[in-house]
Enzyme design. Structure first.
Site, PDB file in Angstrom:
ATOM      1  N   ALA A  32       0.816  -1.198   0.000  1.00 18.61           N
ATOM      2  CA  ALA A  32       0.000   0.000   0.000  1.00 18.61           C
ATOM      3  C   ALA A  32       0.851   1.250   0.000  1.00 18.61           C
ATOM      4  CB  ALA A  32      -0.901   0.009   1.212  1.00 18.61           C
ATOM      5  N   GLU A  33       1.873   1.260   0.829  1.00 21.06           N
ATOM      6  CA  GLU A  33       2.736   2.433   0.916  1.00 21.06           C
ATOM      7  C   GLU A  33       3.542   2.606  -0.359  1.00 21.06           C
ATOM      8  OE1 GLU A  33       2.852   4.868   2.659  1.00 21.06           O
ATOM      9  OE2 GLU A  33       4.831   5.772   2.400  1.00 21.06           O
ATOM     10  N   TYR A  34       4.056   1.502  -0.900  1.00 24.97           N
ATOM     11  CA  TYR A  34       4.806   1.586  -2.164  1.00 24.97           C
ATOM     12  C   TYR A  34       3.895   2.103  -3.275  1.00 24.97           C
ATOM     13  CZ  TYR A  34       7.839   0.324  -6.036  1.00 24.97           C
ATOM     14  OH  TYR A  34       8.624   0.373  -7.161  1.00 24.97           O
ATOM     15  N   SER A  80       5.362  -4.553 -16.448  1.00 23.82           N
ATOM     16  CA  SER A  80       4.437  -4.691 -15.333  1.00 23.82           C
ATOM     17  C   SER A  80       3.108  -4.062 -15.743  1.00 23.82           C
ATOM     18  CB  SER A  80       5.009  -4.020 -14.088  1.00 23.82           C
ATOM     19  OG  SER A  80       5.268  -2.664 -14.350  1.00 23.82           O
ATOM     20  N   GLU A 112      -8.964 -11.997 -15.075  1.00 28.19           N
ATOM     21  CA  GLU A 112      -8.383 -13.120 -14.335  1.00 28.19           C
ATOM     22  C   GLU A 112      -7.889 -12.629 -12.984  1.00 28.19           C
ATOM     23  OE1 GLU A 112      -4.078 -13.612 -16.197  1.00 28.19           O
ATOM     24  OE2 GLU A 112      -5.547 -12.848 -17.630  1.00 28.19           O
ATOM     25  N   LYS A 114      -5.319 -11.708 -10.068  1.00 34.75           N
ATOM     26  CA  LYS A 114      -3.915 -11.295 -10.078  1.00 34.75           C
ATOM     27  C   LYS A 114      -3.170 -12.109  -9.023  1.00 34.75           C
ATOM     28  CE  LYS A 114      -0.820  -7.336  -9.887  1.00 34.75           C
ATOM     29  NZ  LYS A 114       0.128  -7.975  -8.954  1.00 34.75           N
ATOM     30  N   LYS A 313      -6.580  -3.435  -8.036  1.00 34.10           N
ATOM     31  CA  LYS A 313      -6.120  -3.954  -6.751  1.00 34.10           C
ATOM     32  C   LYS A 313      -7.253  -3.988  -5.719  1.00 34.10           C
ATOM     33  CE  LYS A 313      -1.601  -4.560  -7.315  1.00 34.10           C
ATOM     34  NZ  LYS A 313      -0.692  -3.993  -6.338  1.00 34.10           N
ATOM     35  N   CYS A 410      28.227   8.930  11.066  1.00 31.52           N
ATOM     36  CA  CYS A 410      29.539   9.592  11.143  1.00 31.52           C
ATOM     37  C   CYS A 410      29.582  10.762  12.118  1.00 31.52           C
ATOM     38  CB  CYS A 410      29.971  10.060   9.757  1.00 31.52           C
ATOM     39  SG  CYS A 410      29.036  11.475   9.118  1.00 31.52           S
ATOM     40  N   CYS A 431      31.487   9.964   5.369  1.00 35.50           N
ATOM     41  CA  CYS A 431      30.469   9.215   6.108  1.00 35.50           C
ATOM     42  C   CYS A 431      30.511   7.754   5.669  1.00 35.50           C
ATOM     43  CB  CYS A 431      29.084   9.802   5.847  1.00 35.50           C
ATOM     44  SG  CYS A 431      27.739   8.851   6.588  1.00 35.50           S
TER      45      CYS A 431
END
EC number: 6.5.1.2
Length: 668
Positions: A32-34, A80, A112, A114, A313, A410, A431
């Protein structure tokens, strides 16, 4: 925070989490976040198309090939799908298609479930399975042929008759729920760590270097499309192609159905959602495709997805958990990212223990404290976000999150540029965290491509203070490397050999390896093609830089700032002293005509005297645009042996056809 800066941060976050998801199979966020981050990026890019860069996550399909497998090249990219999360977005998808088609609106869809597994490609030649590969990054995947041969439902030889001489079948390898539960039960009995979800189990099983292990795993497969078709024809209906594939012994999902209107599509979606838990496999939505293959070809593709298909989705799934702590991670460019450490919770088929908090503004917006009970959401069913705090459950000993003023690695002062949401450590390679990420980038496959120098090796080299700058890598000897964990004499020598081999590179790869902000592969290639030499790029003015294709104000400033930094100049000088070199890029002689300038050409069939990628590159140098399919816009088809359906279509359309000998004559 400016639009450009927001995009920059989104790209960094999306690329990082795509790597965690697709390569390491160890996601830190819910889907969901992605998805939200990707939607935000797509929304900004839609409103500001001038800011779209070739290296944006929207232009690619996430996932790189692992070092342990040989690689395969997809003749037709494995893309995709774009996502829809509401009926309104589904209706907008239909409208976009019909606006492009005008004369013939879409009236039939193929729908169909997913599946939540791993996309694979199966290549059959003369009915025999000869190659299987993962999707990878869409153009390059992993060769998993031996592992796929162990999946009993995948035919090693096609049944029946009428199949093309070369047929690429694409589909999803997954682990049914019952098989997943049995696998985890066996793991627990042996004292082993169980898999978090069926997708991870399927991916982990399929990517075993030992195919005997794969053979013990309960994997299954459903076909969902075809790629390469040569030496034969398939049905002109997507659904009927499924029927054809089934007649040849390839399994298809029994829930696949034709829908004759968007109303039927919505009803199908609701029905599958209602029966989701009763299905034998995990799904996270439904896929809706235009059924007419001719309309699919007419609609075509955008950079990362077909215009004729979409994934609708399922709603995000939410759960309560406790925020135990917050860790602050340092990225390659110094960006500080707060990561929520959560009490592990099972949500949407995944055990979630981490979630990004993005930045200080997001923490303030949520008002979240350490010890709080929070609501975790997995939109689209795979990557987590904290959406809110249940303040009524806040314990008396909860602690406010204190954003660091100094780098957690660092100790350098952190800076936040006015207008930006991101806090950064400006220490650069001083760093240790940035040094690790910069060196990982420098040796990565798309940069200098140093085989055997993986992330864990780089981390050890930095931790043991054996390297500080990229040039230090080329000072390493096999004897020195053997002090590292799991690094024997042979492996150490292989790394040294790979480093020596990497000294011969190209200017675009070298530019990309330097890790200049916003300079991805395509931008690096454009800079090299425009200026020809590194010296010219180093002294280029702002006005000269923005004349380069895909270089806007922000990228130009990043390039200027990078080369104005004395330390970066020293690093480049040191690398060249260590022997890094590349061939001269010759300026195009505009007086020499390009015989194929503006021509659209297609390569098909087997070439005996030329490699396909070499032929493609040579044709492009002559000005041609090389595409993967024959259409009315095609000017020339170069046909090798067993050219198949593309040759037949070219002849039908009256497209000029040349054989391999004529191609060689033209190139010479």
């Amino acid at each position: 925070m400016s639009i450009e800066q927001t995009l920059d941060e989104l790209k960094q976050q999306l690329n990082y989490h795509a790597y965690r998801y697709y390569v390491e199979d160890s996601p830190e966020l819910p889907d969901a976040e992605y998805d939200r981050m990707m939607q935000e990026l797509l929304s900004i890019e839609s409103e500001h198309p001038e800011l779209v860069t070739v290296d944006s996550p929207s232009q690619r399909v996430g996932g790189e090939a692992l070092d342990g497998f040989t690689q395969i090249q997809h003749e037709i990219p494995m893309l995709s799908l774009d996502n829809a999360f509401s009926d309104e977005e589904l209706e907008a998808f239909e409208k976009r298609m019909n606006d492009r088609l005008i004369s013939k609106p879409v009236s039939l869809f193929c729908c169909e479930p997913k599946l939540d597994g791993l996309a694979v490609s199966l290549l059959y030649v003369n009915g025999k399975l000869v190659q299987a590969g993962t999707r990878g990054d869409g153009t390059t995947g992993e060769n998993i042929t031996e592992n796929v041969r162990t999946i009993r439902c995948i035919p090693l030889t096609l049944q029946g008759e009428g199949w093309p001489t070369r047929l690429e079948v694409r589909g999803e390898v997954f682990m049914p729920k019952a098989g997943f539960e049995a696998l985890n039960e066996r793991a627990l009995k042996r004292g082993e760590k169980p898999f978090a979800n069926p997708r991870n189990a399927a991916a982990g099983s399929l990517r075993q270097l030992d195919s005997k292990i794969t053979a013990t795993r309960p994997l299954s497969f459903y076909a969902y499309s075809v790629g390469v078709i040569e030496g034969g024809e398939l049905e002109t209906s997507h659904y009927q192609r499924f029927v054809q594939l089934k007649s040849w012994g390839l399994p298809m999902c029994e829930e696949t159905k034709q829908c004759y209107s968007l109303t039927e599509v919505k009803a199908y979606y609701k029905d599958i959602l209602k029966r989701r838990d009763a299905l034998k496999y995990e799904i996270d939505g439904v896929v809706i495709k235009v059924d007419d293959i001719a309309l699919q070809e007419q609609l075509g593709f955008v950079a990362r997805a077909p215009r004729w298909a979409i994934a609708y989705k399922f709603p995000a799934q939410e759960e309560l958990t406790v925020l135990n702590d917050v860790e602050f991670q340092v990225g390659r460019t110094g960006a500080i990212t707060p990561v929520a450490k959560l009490e592990p919770v099972f949500v949407g088929g995944v055990t979630v223990s981490n979630a990004t908090l993005h930045n200080a503004d997001e923490i303030a917006r949520l008002g979240v404290h350490i010890g709080d009970t929070v609501i975790i959401r997995r939109a689209g069913d795979v990557i987590p976000q904290i959406v809110s705090v249940v303040e009524a459950r806040r314990p008396t000993d909860s602690k406010a999150i204190v954003y660091p003023t100094h780098c957690p690695v660092c100790g350098s002062n952190l800076e936040r540029v006015e207008g930006e949401a991101v806090t950064r450590c400006g220490a650069g390679l001083v760093c240790q965290a940035q040094r690790k990420e910069a060196l990982k980038h420098f040796v990565s496959r798309k940069a200098l491509d140093v085989d055997g120098l993986g992330d864990k090796v780089v981390e050890q080299l930095v931790d043991k203070e054996m390297v500080e700058t990229p040039a230090d890598l080329f000072k390493l000897s096999a004897g020195v490397l053997t002090v590292l964990e799991r690094m024997g004499p042979k492996s150490a020598q292989n790394v040294v050999d790979a480093l020596n081999k990497a000294k011969a590179t190209t200017l675009p790869r070298f530019l990309y390896s330097l890790g200049i902000r916003e300079v991805g592969e395509a931008t690096a290639a454009n800079l090299a093609a425009h200026f020809y030499t590194l010296e010219a790029i180093q002294v280029a003015t702002f006005e000269q830089l923005i004349e380069v294709s895909d270089v806007g104000d922000i990228v130009a400033k990043h390039v200027l700032n990078f080369f104005a930094e004395p330390h970066n100049k020293t690093v480049i000088d040191d690398l060249q002293e260590m022997g890094i070199h590349w061939p001269e890029i010759k300026a195009l002689d505009e007086s020499v005509p390009q015989p194929l300038a503006g021509k659209v050409v297609v390569l098909t069939g087997t070439l005996h005297k030329l490699k396909r990628n070499e032929a493609k590159a040579a044709l492009q140098e002559l000005g041609a645009k090389v595409t993967g399919s024959v259409s009315k816009k095609t000017d020339i088809l170069f046909a090798g042996e067993a050219a198949g359906s593309k040759l037949a279509k070219a002849e039908e359309l009256g497209v000029e056809v040349m054989n391999e000998e004529q191609l060689i004559e033209l190139l010479n």
